[in-house]
Design a protein around this motif. Structure first.
Motif, PDB file in Angstrom:
ATOM      1  N   ASN A 105      65.277  49.800  19.870  1.00  0.00           N
ATOM      2  CA  ASN A 105      66.269  48.815  20.276  1.00  0.00           C
ATOM      3  C   ASN A 105      65.953  48.275  21.668  1.00  0.00           C
ATOM      4  OD1 ASN A 105      68.425  51.174  18.871  1.00  0.00           O
ATOM      5  ND2 ASN A 105      68.033  49.196  17.916  1.00  0.00           N
ATOM      6  N   PRO A 106      66.286  47.014  21.933  1.00  0.00           N
ATOM      7  CA  PRO A 106      66.041  46.462  23.275  1.00  0.00           C
ATOM      8  C   PRO A 106      66.952  47.100  24.317  1.00  0.00           C
ATOM      9  CG  PRO A 106      67.259  44.898  21.919  1.00  0.00           C
ATOM     10  CD  PRO A 106      66.830  46.007  21.011  1.00  0.00           C
ATOM     11  N   LEU A 107      66.425  47.244  25.512  1.00  0.00           N
ATOM     12  CA  LEU A 107      67.166  47.848  26.614  1.00  0.00           C
ATOM     13  C   LEU A 107      67.641  46.774  27.588  1.00  0.00           C
ATOM     14  CD1 LEU A 107      64.801  50.877  27.279  1.00  0.00           C
ATOM     15  CD2 LEU A 107      66.896  50.854  25.928  1.00  0.00           C
ATOM     16  N   SER A 108      68.714  47.071  28.276  1.00  0.00           N
ATOM     17  CA  SER A 108      69.266  46.124  29.246  1.00  0.00           C
ATOM     18  C   SER A 108      68.647  46.349  30.619  1.00  0.00           C
ATOM     19  CB  SER A 108      70.783  46.289  29.342  1.00  0.00           C
ATOM     20  OG  SER A 108      71.103  47.525  29.976  1.00  0.00           O
ATOM     21  N   PRO A 109      68.587  45.320  31.465  1.00  0.00           N
ATOM     22  CA  PRO A 109      68.073  45.489  32.831  1.00  0.00           C
ATOM     23  C   PRO A 109      68.845  46.545  33.615  1.00  0.00           C
ATOM     24  CG  PRO A 109      68.189  43.166  32.268  1.00  0.00           C
ATOM     25  CD  PRO A 109      68.869  43.900  31.149  1.00  0.00           C
ATOM     26  N   PHE A 110      70.155  46.658  33.369  1.00  0.00           N
ATOM     27  CA  PHE A 110      70.964  47.631  34.115  1.00  0.00           C
ATOM     28  C   PHE A 110      70.486  49.052  33.859  1.00  0.00           C
ATOM     29  CE2 PHE A 110      74.506  50.674  33.955  1.00  0.00           C
ATOM     30  CZ  PHE A 110      74.860  50.682  35.288  1.00  0.00           C
ATOM     31  N   SER A 111      70.289  49.415  32.570  1.00  0.00           N
ATOM     32  CA  SER A 111      69.861  50.779  32.261  1.00  0.00           C
ATOM     33  C   SER A 111      68.472  51.063  32.818  1.00  0.00           C
ATOM     34  CB  SER A 111      69.883  51.007  30.748  1.00  0.00           C
ATOM     35  OG  SER A 111      68.996  50.130  30.082  1.00  0.00           O
ATOM     36  N   ALA A 128      61.322  47.952  24.410  1.00  0.00           N
ATOM     37  CA  ALA A 128      61.616  46.665  23.792  1.00  0.00           C
ATOM     38  C   ALA A 128      62.617  45.908  24.655  1.00  0.00           C
ATOM     39  CB  ALA A 128      62.186  46.882  22.392  1.00  0.00           C
ATOM     40  N   LEU A 129      62.436  44.597  24.728  1.00  0.00           N
ATOM     41  CA  LEU A 129      63.346  43.728  25.444  1.00  0.00           C
ATOM     42  C   LEU A 129      63.796  42.605  24.516  1.00  0.00           C
ATOM     43  CD1 LEU A 129      61.554  43.279  28.907  1.00  0.00           C
ATOM     44  CD2 LEU A 129      63.412  44.861  28.340  1.00  0.00           C
ATOM     45  N   SER A 130      64.921  41.995  24.840  1.00  0.00           N
ATOM     46  CA  SER A 130      65.390  40.851  24.073  1.00  0.00           C
ATOM     47  C   SER A 130      65.394  39.614  24.970  1.00  0.00           C
ATOM     48  CB  SER A 130      66.795  41.112  23.523  1.00  0.00           C
ATOM     49  OG  SER A 130      67.716  41.346  24.579  1.00  0.00           O
ATOM     50  N   ARG A 131      65.389  38.462  24.333  1.00  0.00           N
ATOM     51  CA  ARG A 131      65.445  37.201  25.067  1.00  0.00           C
ATOM     52  C   ARG A 131      66.903  36.866  25.401  1.00  0.00           C
ATOM     53  NH1 ARG A 131      61.290  36.314  21.156  1.00  0.00           N
ATOM     54  NH2 ARG A 131      59.316  35.847  22.170  1.00  0.00           N
ATOM     55  N   PRO A 132      67.104  36.087  26.481  1.00  0.00           N
ATOM     56  CA  PRO A 132      66.104  35.589  27.446  1.00  0.00           C
ATOM     57  C   PRO A 132      65.562  36.710  28.318  1.00  0.00           C
ATOM     58  CG  PRO A 132      68.312  35.029  28.172  1.00  0.00           C
ATOM     59  CD  PRO A 132      68.470  35.603  26.795  1.00  0.00           C
ATOM     60  N   LEU A 133      64.284  36.650  28.615  1.00  0.00           N
ATOM     61  CA  LEU A 133      63.625  37.708  29.373  1.00  0.00           C
ATOM     62  C   LEU A 133      64.097  37.735  30.817  1.00  0.00           C
ATOM     63  CD1 LEU A 133      59.917  37.470  28.165  1.00  0.00           C
ATOM     64  CD2 LEU A 133      61.701  39.030  27.391  1.00  0.00           C
ATOM     65  N   SER A 134      64.287  38.947  31.285  1.00  0.00           N
ATOM     66  CA  SER A 134      64.563  39.165  32.703  1.00  0.00           C
ATOM     67  C   SER A 134      63.683  40.315  33.170  1.00  0.00           C
ATOM     68  CB  SER A 134      66.037  39.501  32.938  1.00  0.00           C
ATOM     69  OG  SER A 134      66.262  39.838  34.292  1.00  0.00           O
TER      70      SER A 134
END
Length: 466
Positions: A105-111, A128-134
Motif C-alpha cells: 500500500n502507498p505510504l503518506s509523507p507524514f508516516s 509505494a507512493l501514490s500521486r500526486p507525488l511529494s
C-alpha cells in the motif's frame, strides 16, 4: 547440555544457522526461543487480515522482541489500507532498522517523516507512493543510500495533475547511491528534486516508466549521470532512446547496462557508436531490433574492448557471423556469456564449437531455453571451456546424459549447475553429483535425484535446489 551453553554462544550458533532451521530451534525451549528472537537481524513477514488495532498492537509487540532487527520486509493484503499504521508501529519498535521494504500500500509523507526520526539508521527503503507525488520527506533521511519508489495509482487518477511543489526551497544534496523508480509518467511533477540533488548515484533502475517526469524535471536528469556506473531500463520502451542519448553524451563512468524490452535500432546504434564509457557488462533482453550490425559496432568501439560479460536473450535477428566476429574481438577478456532462448544456437550448426574456441576464458555460460540444442554442440563447446565455474542449461530438453558426462570430463572447476527442466535423466544427475570435484550447488527437480545422489550431495556439502 542446555545449561552448559551461555547465551552469547547460543546466539553465535543461531547466527550461523540457515533460516529454515529457525522454526525447529524455537521449539526447543523458551530460552532458545527468546535468544533466537534477540539474535535475529532479518525478518520477512506477511500479515493476513483482519487489520484492526489488535493486529497492529500484536505486530508492535512481536517486533519489540527482536531488538537487533536491521532488515524488515512486510506484506499485507492489497485491499487493506493499513500502510501508515504499520509504519508507525515499525518506527516505535525497530530503532536499529537499516532496511525497510513495504510495497503493498502507498505510504503518506507524514508516516515517512515519523520513521525517519525514529529509525535514524535507515539506509535502504523500498516503498509505494501514490500521486500526486511529494518527495519533500526525503530531506529527513540524511543517511539514505538506497531508494526504491513504486507509483501505485494510474496517471488518470491524478487530481488536476496535482499541485506543483515549490521545491526550490527544499533543495538539499542527498547521499543516495542506488535509485529505483517504477511507473513514472510525464504528468509526475517534482522529480527534478531527485535529478538535481542526487549527485552520488552509482546505480539507476527504471521500470515501466513512460517518462522521466514533467518537462521541468527532465531538464535536470543529466546531473545524475556524471558518476553513474550501472543502468537498468526495464519495459521503458518510450524513453530508452532518449536516456541512451543522454548517457552517451554525458556519462563516461558507466560499467554495466541492461535493457529489457525497449530501444530502437537507431537508438542502440547511436549509443554503441558514440559512448565514451568503458562498458564491461552488457545485458540485452528482448531487443527486437538488435542485429549483426550492432554486434560488429561493439567490436569497433575501442571503449568496449574490455567487455567481460555479454548476455543476450531472445535475439531473433542475430546470426552466427555477428557472434563469431564479436567473440574473436573480445574473447580474450570475456568471462560470462548468455545466449538465452536465442534460436541462432539451434539454427546454426557448429556455432557453439566456434565460440568455445575463441572464448576459452569463460567462467559463466548460460544457454537456457534453447530447447532443441543437442549434446554434440554443447560437448564440443565445453571441451574448450575448462575454466567454467557456472553452467545454466534450464529448459534445454534436447540434451541427454551425454552432456552430463561431458561436464564432468571437460569442466573440472564447475561449482554451480542448473539443469532444471532439462533432458538429462536421473543417471546423468547422479554422475554429476558423484564425479564433479568442486560442485557446490545443483538446481534440478527432486524426482531426478536418486538416493545415492542425495547421500553423496549431503556428504560433499552440495546444495540441492529443487
Amino acid at each position: 547440555m542446555d545449561s552448559l551453553l551461555c547465551d552469547e554462544l547460543l546466539q553465535e550458533i543461531f547466527h550461523r544457522l540457515r533460516p529454515p532451521s529457525h522454526a525447529a530451534v524455537s521449539l526447543v525451549s523458551k530460552r532458545w526461543h527468546r535468544l533466537l528472537r534477540s539474535s535475529t537481524t532479518s525478518l520477512s513477514l506477511y500479515l493476513p487480515p483482519p487489520y484492526d488495532p489488535t493486529t497492529i498492537a500484536s505486530l508492535s509487540s512481536f517486533l519489540s522482541q527482536h531488538p537487533f532487527l536491521d532488515n524488515l520486509s512486510i506484506a499485507t493484503s492489497p485491499l487493506a489500507v493499513v500502510g501508515d499504521n504499520l509504519l508507525l508501529s515499525v518506527s516505535a519498535s525497530c530503532p536499529k532498522l537499516r532496511s525497510l521494504r513495504y510495497l503493498t500500500n502507498p505510504l503518506s509523507p507524514f508516516s515517512l517523516v515519523v520513521i525517519s526520526t525514529s529509525c535514524a539508521r535507515l539506509s535502504s527503503i523500498s516503498i509505494a507512493l501514490s500521486r500526486p507525488l511529494s518527495l519533500r520527506w526525503l530531506r529527513f533521511f540524511s543517511g539514505l543510500k538506497c531508494l526504491s519508489l513504486y507509483i501505485t495509482n494510474a496517471a488518470s487518477e491524478l487530481e488536476a495533475s496535482g499541485v506543483e511543489e515549490k521545491i526550490d526551497a527544499f533543495d538539499v544534496e542527498f547521499c543516495l547511491e542506488n535509485l529505483s523508480l517504477s511507473g513514472i509518467v510525464s504528468e509526475d511533477r517534482g522529480l527534478g528534486l531527485l535529478w538535481r540533488n542526487c549527485k552520488n548515484i552509482r546505480k539507476l533502475h527504471l521500470q515501466s516508466c513512460a517518462s522521466l517526469g514533467d518537462y521541468a524535471s527532465v531538464s535536470g536528469f543529466v546531473k545524475i549521470l556524471k558518476g553513474l556506473r550501472e543502468l537498468e531500463l526495464r519495459a521503458c520502451r518510450s524513453i530508452v532512446d532518449g536516456v541512451l542519448l543522454k548517457v552517451a553524451e554525458h556519462c563516461v563512468s558507466l560499467d554495466s547496462l541492461l535493457i529489457y524490452d525497449g530501444g530502437s535500432q537507431e537508438g542502440l546504434m547511436h549509443f554503441i557508436n558514440h559512448s565514451k564509457c568503458n562498458l564491461r557488462r552488457l545485458d540485452l533482453r528482448l531487443p527486437l531490433d538488435l542485429d549483426n550490425t550492432h554486434l560488429i559496432a561493439l567490436t569497433e568501439n575501442l571503449n568496449f574492448r574490455g567487455l567481460v560479460s555479454l548476455r543476450l536473450e531472445s535475439c531473433c535477428l542475430v546470426t552466427g557471423d555477428g557472434l563469431k566476429v564479436l567473440a574473436r574481438t573480445v574473447g580474450v577478456k570475456l568471462e560470462e556469456l548468455a545466449l538465452v532462448n536465442c534460436d541462432v544456437v539451434e539454427r546454426e550448426s557448429g556455432l557453439l564449437t566456434a565460440l568455445g574456441q575463441d572464448l576459452k576464458r569463460l567462467r559463466k555460460l548460460d544457454l537456457s531455453f534453447n530447447e532443441t540444442m543437442v549434446d554434440k554442440e554443447l560437448t564440443l563447446m565445453l571441451a574448450s571451456c575448462s575454466f567454467l565455474i557456472e553452467l545454466k542449461l534450464r529448459g534445454c530438453h534436447g540434451l541427454t546424459d551425454k552432456s552430463a558426462a561431458s561436464m564432468v570430463r571437460s569442466c573440472e572447476n564447475l561449482q554451480i549447475v542448473d539443469i532444471t527442466c532439462c533432458g538429462i535423466e536421473m543417471e546423468g544427475v547422479e554422475l554429476l553429483v558423484l564425479k564433479s570435484k568442486r560442485l557446490r550447488q545443483l538446481e534440478v527437480e527432486s524426482n531426478r535425484l536418486s538416493d545415492t545422489a542425495r547421500i553423496s550431495a549431503s556428504s560433499k556439502y552440495i546444495e540441492l535446489v529443487s
